[in-house]
Design an enzyme around this catalytic site. Structure first.
Site, mmCIF file in Angstrom:
data_model
loop_
_atom_site.group_PDB
_atom_site.id
_atom_site.type_symbol
_atom_site.label_atom_id
_atom_site.label_comp_id
_atom_site.label_asym_id
_atom_site.label_seq_id
_atom_site.Cartn_x
_atom_site.Cartn_y
_atom_site.Cartn_z
ATOM 1 N N LYS A 137 -4.134 -7.862 1.278
ATOM 2 C CA LYS A 137 -5.181 -7.039 1.458
ATOM 3 C C LYS A 137 -6.492 -7.780 1.134
ATOM 4 C CE LYS A 137 -7.319 -2.500 -0.084
ATOM 5 N NZ LYS A 137 -7.099 -1.315 -0.749
ATOM 6 N N SER A 160 0.730 -1.389 -0.135
ATOM 7 C CA SER A 160 -0.194 -0.035 -0.047
ATOM 8 C C SER A 160 1.012 1.237 0.036
ATOM 9 C CB SER A 160 -0.804 -0.121 1.195
ATOM 10 O OG SER A 160 -1.922 1.157 1.244
ATOM 11 N N ARG A 215 -5.175 5.409 -3.076
ATOM 12 C CA ARG A 215 -4.978 6.751 -2.633
ATOM 13 C C ARG A 215 -4.790 7.443 -3.720
ATOM 14 N NH1 ARG A 215 -4.264 3.824 2.217
ATOM 15 N NH2 ARG A 215 -4.729 5.037 3.918
ATOM 16 N N SER A 246 -6.557 10.984 4.914
ATOM 17 C CA SER A 246 -5.516 10.374 4.189
ATOM 18 C C SER A 246 -5.355 10.221 2.717
ATOM 19 C CB SER A 246 -5.319 9.149 5.043
ATOM 20 O OG SER A 246 -6.548 8.115 5.170
#
Length: 412
Positions: free
Chosen positions: A15, A5, A176, A260
């Site tokens: 994951k 990640s 992300r 985040s």
């Protein structure tokens, strides 16, 4: 998926997502960890094995083209026609992760002006610039980890060549996003979330008109002000994307975002796109925003601060024993006797999230122009203080100092 990640390569692991597609709850991950440790302690006895060729020929084995399913359906969630028509020049850095092949296909299949700036795949991630602590970390919200892409954007802007209108990065499992603009550099994740929310709720006419805005309680309060300006209800939940899953599935919460740099939102018709964070989606949204508005996300954020004020946000760590961390995680609002914070009256003392009543595993204190949240670290003997002020850096420092004194006084 096996991935580190946004962490150092040595921290790679499995994951797991349950059937609803969202992040696994601690009940599931705890069971998996306990069972895995049990198997390791017993020398992996009881773990059944099968040769790969036999597994591929088994009746229960099938193949699914995840890439085509994802890439071909993107027009249902994003206005790719606008991006293509406006000729937005996109630079995408997969940071050596799962999105490497996806970005190339997105550009080719949808005829976008898209360059994969770093197609390298290396299990050691040796091409990465070091993060702030001199570790390799694929954190697309970190200026240190994103230094190569930021420099490339800055150099082209300085030279007047303007290679890209928007540059983006994703962490290794692509959940992300990092957004780099010619005028603003790497955007703070909170700033981009505010812009994304303002843009989407103004332009997604197919969404439920009563759909709420979802944010975690340590995300910036400028999101609160943006939601109020849109006339939308804000739902503030504890840290963890799992809390957004029900709303995304039903359409009642068409957007969910974390501080985040993790977020997702529904399709243009309001139906569910995904119930987990999607870094590619948020990265491409920056290009749609640029195409439709004619402005970069960072320019639009400046407009939001002109309207709602400019917050200053930071996170610091404070030392705490295991016993003190445990006490912090079990606080009640009644344990906090303070009535002011950094010169302002305290308007809320929270140990449960106002959006769903779930425990936040810590404390959040709010005033008119500032707030702080304190949560124990799960890996270190510290607790984390998230804080924000709309009255400048000096006021933020005062908030942080008083927050630490307040929390230390309660847990000591």
């Amino acid at each position: 998926m096996v991935t580190p990640s946004h962490n150092p390569p040595a921290d790679g692991g499995f994951k797991y997502n349950p059937p609803h597609g969202g992040p696994a709850d601690t009940d599931a991950t705890g069971w998996i960890a306990n069972r895995a440790n049990e198997l390791l302690e017993n020398g992996l006895r009881g773990v059944k094995r099968i040769p790969l060729n036999d597994a591929l020929k088994a009746d229960g084995t099938g193949k699914f083209d995840f890439l085509s399913s994802y890439v071909d359906d993107l027009p249902s969630v994003l206005d790719l026609d606008a991006i293509r028509t406006a000729g937005v020049r996109i630079g995408a850095d997969p940071m050596g992760g799962a999105s490497v092949d996806y970005w190339g296909e997105i550009g080719e299949r949808h005829q976008l002006d898209l360059t994969v700036v770093n197609p390298t795949v290396d299990p050691q991630w040796a091409f990465m610039t070091l993060d702030w602590d001199e570790k390799i970390r694929m954190d697309c919200s970190s200026p240190s980890a994103m230094a190569s892409l930021i420099k490339r954007m800055s150099d082209s802007a300085s030279a007047g060549t303007g290679a890209f209108d928007v540059a983006t990065g994703n962490d290794a499992d692509a959940d992300r996003h990092g957004i780099v603009t010619p005028d603003g550099g790497l955007m703070n994740p909170n700033h981009y979330l505010a812009v994304a929310i303002d843009y989407l709720y103004r332009n997604r006419t197919g969404w439920n008109p009563e759909s709420v805005v979802g944010k975690t309680l340590v995300s910036s309060s400028i999101i609160d002000r943006v939601a109020a300006g849109l006339g939308r209800k804000l739902v503030e939940v504890p840290v963890g994307f799992k809390w957004f899953v029900p709303g995304l599935l039903s359409g009642e919460g068409a957007f969910g975002g974390e501080e985040s740099a993790g977020a997702s939102f529904n399709k243009r018709d309001g139906s569910v796109w995904t119930t987990d964070k999607d870094g590619i989606l948020l990265a491409l949204l920056a290009s749609e925003i640029t195409a439709v508005t004619g402005k970069s996300p960072s320019q639009l954020y400046k407009g939001l601060t002109d309207q709602f004020g400019a917050p200053v946000y930071a996170r610091i760590d404070a030392a705490a024993t295991r016993e003190q961390k445990a006490k912090l995680g079990k606080l009640s609002a009644a344990d906090v006797t303070a009535t002011t914070l950094a010169g302002e009256d305290i308007t809320a003392k929270l140990t449960e999230a106002p959006g769903n009543g779930a425990s936040i595993g810590g404390l959040k204190v709010v005033t008119e122009n500032a707030w702080f949240a304190a949560r124990p670290s799960g890996t270190e003997d510290v607790y984390k203080i998230y804080a924000e002020s709309f009255k400048g850096a000096d006021h933020l420092k005062q908030v942080q100092e008083e927050a630490k004194a307040l929390v230390d006084g309660v847990i000591s």
